[in-house]
Design an enzyme around this catalytic site. Structure first.
Site, PDB file in Angstrom:
ATOM      1  CG  HIS A 241      -2.015   0.939   1.302  1.00 64.11           C
ATOM      2  ND1 HIS A 241      -2.419   1.720   0.258  1.00 64.11           N
ATOM      3  CD2 HIS A 241      -2.807   1.292   2.348  1.00 64.11           C
ATOM      4  CE1 HIS A 241      -3.411   2.510   0.654  1.00 64.11           C
ATOM      5  NE2 HIS A 241      -3.664   2.273   1.917  1.00 64.11           N
ATOM      6  CG  HIS A 280      -4.821   0.178  -8.059  1.00 64.81           C
ATOM      7  ND1 HIS A 280      -6.148   0.156  -7.710  1.00 64.81           N
ATOM      8  CD2 HIS A 280      -4.233   1.135  -7.308  1.00 64.81           C
ATOM      9  CE1 HIS A 280      -6.356   1.098  -6.798  1.00 64.81           C
ATOM     10  NE2 HIS A 280      -5.215   1.707  -6.525  1.00 64.81           N
ATOM     11  CG  ASP A 336       2.742   3.776  -4.527  1.00 64.53           C
ATOM     12  OD1 ASP A 336       1.737   3.055  -4.578  1.00 64.53           O
ATOM     13  OD2 ASP A 336       2.876   4.708  -3.696  1.00 64.53           O
TER      14      ASP A 336
HETATM   15  C1  SDX Z   1      -1.678   1.964  -3.400  1.00 64.04           C
HETATM   16  O1  SDX Z   1      -6.358   0.542  -2.988  1.00 64.04           O
HETATM   17  C2  SDX Z   1      -5.910   1.754  -3.295  1.00 64.04           C
HETATM   18  O2  SDX Z   1      -6.627   2.608  -3.763  1.00 64.04           O
HETATM   19  C3  SDX Z   1      -4.460   1.960  -2.946  1.00 64.04           C
HETATM   20  C4  SDX Z   1      -3.842   3.252  -3.465  1.00 64.04           C
HETATM   21  C5  SDX Z   1      -4.394   4.482  -2.749  1.00 64.04           C
HETATM   22  O3  SDX Z   1      -4.277   5.565  -3.312  1.00 64.04           O
HETATM   23  O4  SDX Z   1      -4.819   4.320  -1.560  1.00 64.04           O
HETATM   24  O5  SDX Z   1      -4.037   3.360  -4.852  1.00 64.04           O
HETATM   25  C6  SDX Z   1      -2.335   3.270  -3.189  1.00 64.04           C
HETATM   26  O6  SDX Z   1      -1.539   1.235  -2.469  1.00 64.04           O
HETATM   27  C7  SDX Z   1      -1.281   1.559  -4.791  1.00 64.04           C
HETATM   28  C8  SDX Z   1      -0.691   0.109  -4.870  1.00 64.04           C
HETATM   29  C9  SDX Z   1       0.737   0.140  -4.311  1.00 64.04           C
HETATM   30  N1  SDX Z   1       1.288  -1.229  -4.199  1.00 64.04           N
HETATM   31  C10 SDX Z   1       2.244  -1.681  -4.998  1.00 64.04           C
HETATM   32  O7  SDX Z   1       2.712  -1.053  -5.959  1.00 64.04           O
HETATM   33  C11 SDX Z   1       2.757  -3.061  -4.621  1.00 64.04           C
HETATM   34  C12 SDX Z   1       2.789  -3.956  -5.885  1.00 64.04           C
HETATM   35  N2  SDX Z   1       1.420  -4.218  -6.303  1.00 64.04           N
HETATM   36  C13 SDX Z   1       0.857  -5.507  -5.887  1.00 64.04           C
HETATM   37  O8  SDX Z   1       1.245  -5.910  -4.600  1.00 64.04           O
HETATM   38  C14 SDX Z   1      -0.644  -5.582  -6.170  1.00 64.04           C
HETATM   39  O9  SDX Z   1      -0.820  -5.173  -7.461  1.00 64.04           O
HETATM   40  C15 SDX Z   1      -1.632  -4.852  -5.274  1.00 64.04           C
HETATM   41  C16 SDX Z   1      -1.421  -5.125  -3.845  1.00 64.04           C
HETATM   42  C17 SDX Z   1      -1.543  -3.366  -5.514  1.00 64.04           C
HETATM   43  C18 SDX Z   1      -3.017  -5.312  -5.673  1.00 64.04           C
HETATM   44  O10 SDX Z   1      -3.107  -6.649  -5.275  1.00 64.04           O
HETATM   45  P1  SDX Z   1      -4.289  -7.591  -5.792  1.00 64.04           P
HETATM   46  O11 SDX Z   1      -5.545  -6.823  -5.957  1.00 64.04           O
HETATM   47  O12 SDX Z   1      -4.318  -8.803  -4.918  1.00 64.04           O
HETATM   48  O13 SDX Z   1      -3.773  -7.973  -7.226  1.00 64.04           O
HETATM   49  P2  SDX Z   1      -4.613  -8.717  -8.329  1.00 64.04           P
HETATM   50  O14 SDX Z   1      -5.676  -9.566  -7.707  1.00 64.04           O
HETATM   51  O15 SDX Z   1      -5.007  -7.686  -9.330  1.00 64.04           O
HETATM   52  O16 SDX Z   1      -3.500  -9.690  -8.983  1.00 64.04           O
HETATM   53  C19 SDX Z   1      -3.843 -10.343 -10.179  1.00 64.04           C
HETATM   54  C20 SDX Z   1      -2.619 -11.140 -10.593  1.00 64.04           C
HETATM   55  C21 SDX Z   1      -2.126 -12.108  -9.516  1.00 64.04           C
HETATM   56  O17 SDX Z   1      -1.490 -13.147 -10.190  1.00 64.04           O
HETATM   57  P3  SDX Z   1      -2.300 -14.574 -10.394  1.00 64.04           P
HETATM   58  O18 SDX Z   1      -2.517 -15.133  -8.987  1.00 64.04           O
HETATM   59  O19 SDX Z   1      -3.619 -14.221 -11.090  1.00 64.04           O
HETATM   60  O20 SDX Z   1      -1.377 -15.395 -11.239  1.00 64.04           O
HETATM   61  O21 SDX Z   1      -1.497 -10.247 -10.829  1.00 64.04           O
HETATM   62  C22 SDX Z   1      -0.439 -10.578  -9.947  1.00 64.04           C
HETATM   63  C23 SDX Z   1      -1.059 -11.322  -8.790  1.00 64.04           C
HETATM   64  O22 SDX Z   1      -0.084 -12.168  -8.199  1.00 64.04           O
HETATM   65  N3  SDX Z   1       0.153  -9.295  -9.523  1.00 64.04           N
HETATM   66  C24 SDX Z   1       1.448  -9.002  -9.608  1.00 64.04           C
HETATM   67  C25 SDX Z   1       1.564  -7.682  -9.157  1.00 64.04           C
HETATM   68  N4  SDX Z   1       0.352  -7.217  -8.810  1.00 64.04           N
HETATM   69  C26 SDX Z   1      -0.508  -8.231  -9.039  1.00 64.04           C
HETATM   70  N5  SDX Z   1       2.510  -9.723 -10.027  1.00 64.04           N
HETATM   71  C27 SDX Z   1       3.720  -9.094  -9.976  1.00 64.04           C
HETATM   72  N6  SDX Z   1       3.915  -7.814  -9.551  1.00 64.04           N
HETATM   73  C28 SDX Z   1       2.862  -7.093  -9.141  1.00 64.04           C
HETATM   74  N7  SDX Z   1       3.045  -5.823  -8.756  1.00 64.04           N
END
Ligand code: SDX
Length: 402
Positions: A241, A280, A336
């Protein structure tokens, strides 16, 4: 049903409130604060004016804005009530100390200011007096967010706190208090002040993200707003986050150079590494803030010079955005990568999540105020589970167990 395994998808598709504050369309990449597109606010508004909009639902008149600004800035410029907290805090080098010490002490700030109010809930009555009491806390929390952050930073360096002169903008006053470049008589560059104000505006709110949900979950038990905001800070700090802006830079440093990007991306695809700054929960095409971050970065780099990590970041963007693995999963850059701007401006790396928390206090408070005044009053948030544990069984004395 029995045996149904519920992988905890983290509220993947759960609406717990109705809200008038922020609208996000994840498929179309739209973000609006009270109906105003983020792209327009980033160009025409300021962080503090947008704070008023988020909290009260309308753009302020000149008079309304001046009153709001005066109320907030008076708290930003006095530090006596905050300083008492820092005498009790010992700082160590651990990055958590900055965020937790800066904000986790908020609960005692409330006790300090309102000893008689502890345990009472003033804010749900909706009458003029309780709304005025609520707004007083809102002004104080927004104003103190910069003071607490700057104090934590300077005390960790062993430097005294400085009271900023009157007349500076919210962001300009924060930069003055921080004086993070250590230049005495620091005068914030107008370009950098404007850039940080835009970034604060972009980070002001984002509907029910993890930290806002934490604030409202906590506030639903009618605890004071300071304690609820402290809980939100703890949630925000995580690398999934608000801690991602710091994690992005650590990731780019660990990659080392643009030539190492393909190998890193392969590790991500094998789930050995996370691609911070991408993906996201809601945005499945693009995060509209990321385009404004890019434009802001171009302005900042004209003043600070380009960051050597930029090449690696651009290569990472190009490789990830053309790779089926990321395209299939709808992963695009999020807000980010703003960490590159904070780094170019000279902020210390472990301070980046604090730069997320300071403006996000506004969004948390806007949602808190909306909850306190919601028709029908506040219901405690108490979600249910699907139980998949053992069925009934009888106790066995320890000496009879194998
Ligand atoms: C913020 O919620 C908000 O509004 C937050 C925010 C705000 O303003 O408050 O926007 C701020 O927190 C932005 C996000 C910052 N975090 C990061 O940059 C960390 C990296 N991102 C990931 O950890 C992830 O994308 C999340 C946590 C942001 C979202 O997680 P989800 O919703 O569980 O991801 P998803 O269900 O969309 O994932 C789908 C697939 C999965 O793979 P499969 O199981 O389908 O094979 O995509 C993969 C995930 O493993 N995946 C990633 C990834 N993000 C998702 N793989 C590699 N790198 C990534 N960054």
């Amino acid at each position: 049903e029995k045996g149904l395994r519920v992988a905890d998808k983290g509220f993947l598709n759960t609406a717990v409130i109705s809200s008038e504050i922020t609208y996000i369309d994840g498929e179309a990449g739209i973000l609006r604060y009270r109906g105003y597109p983020i792209e327009q606010l980033a160009v025409h508004s300021s962080f503090l004016e947008t704070a008023y909009l988020l909290i009260y639902g309308a753009l302020p008149s000149r008079k309304q804005y001046n009153i709001f600004e005066t109320e907030v800035m008076q708290h930003s410029m006095t530090h006596a009530d905050a300083e008492v907290l820092f005498r009790a805090f010992r700082y160590d080098a651990h990055p958590m100390s900055i965020l937790t010490s800066a904000f986790a002490s908020l609960g005692s700030m409330y006790a300090e200011a309102n000893p008689s109010l502890q345990g009472q809930n003033l804010y749900t009555k909706g009458d003029a007096a309780s709304i005025a009491a609520m707004d007083k806390q809102i002004y104080r929390l927004i104003g103190k967010a910069t003071t607490l952050a700057a104090m934590a930073y300077r005390i960790r360096q062993g430097r005294d706190f400085v009271v900023p002169p009157a007349g500076l903008s919210y962001t300009g006053s924060f930069l003055y208090q921080m004086d993070h470049l250590g230049e005495e008589d620091y005068v914030p560059s107008p370009v950098l002040e404007k850039a940080l104000d835009v970034l604060f505006l972009l980070h002001a709110d984002h509907e029910l993200n993890a930290s806002c949900t934490t604030v409202l979950q906590t506030a639903s038990s009618l605890v004071d707003p300071y304690s609820a905001i402290s809980a939100g800070c703890a949630s925000l700090y995580g690398p999934l986050h608000g801690g991602a802006n710091e994690a992005v830079i650590r990731m780019l440093i660990s990659i080392g150079s643009p030539d190492n990007v393909p190998a890193f991306v392969e590790q991500v695809k094998k789930r050995e590494k996370v691609l911070s700054g991408f993906g996201h929960r809601v945005y499945k095409t693009s995060d509209p803030r990321s385009f404004i971050v890019r434009k802001t970065a171009d302005e900042v780099f004209k003043v600070t010079g380009k960051d050597e990590l930029l090449e690696t970041a651009m290569r990472l963007h190009d490789v990830a955005m053309s790779d089926e693995y990321f395209i299939k999963r709808k992963l695009a850059p999020n807000v980010d990568f703003c960490g590159l701007i904070y780094r170019a401006m000279g902020f210390p790396l472990d301070f980046f999540p604090v730069l997320f928390a300071v403006p996000r206090v506004v969004g948390w408070l806007a949602h808190w105020r909306q909850m306190m005044l919601q028709p029908g009053g506040v219901k405690i948030w108490r979600p249910r589970q699907i139980y998949v544990g053992p069925t009934k069984r009888d106790y066995i004395p320890i000496d009879s167990r194998v």
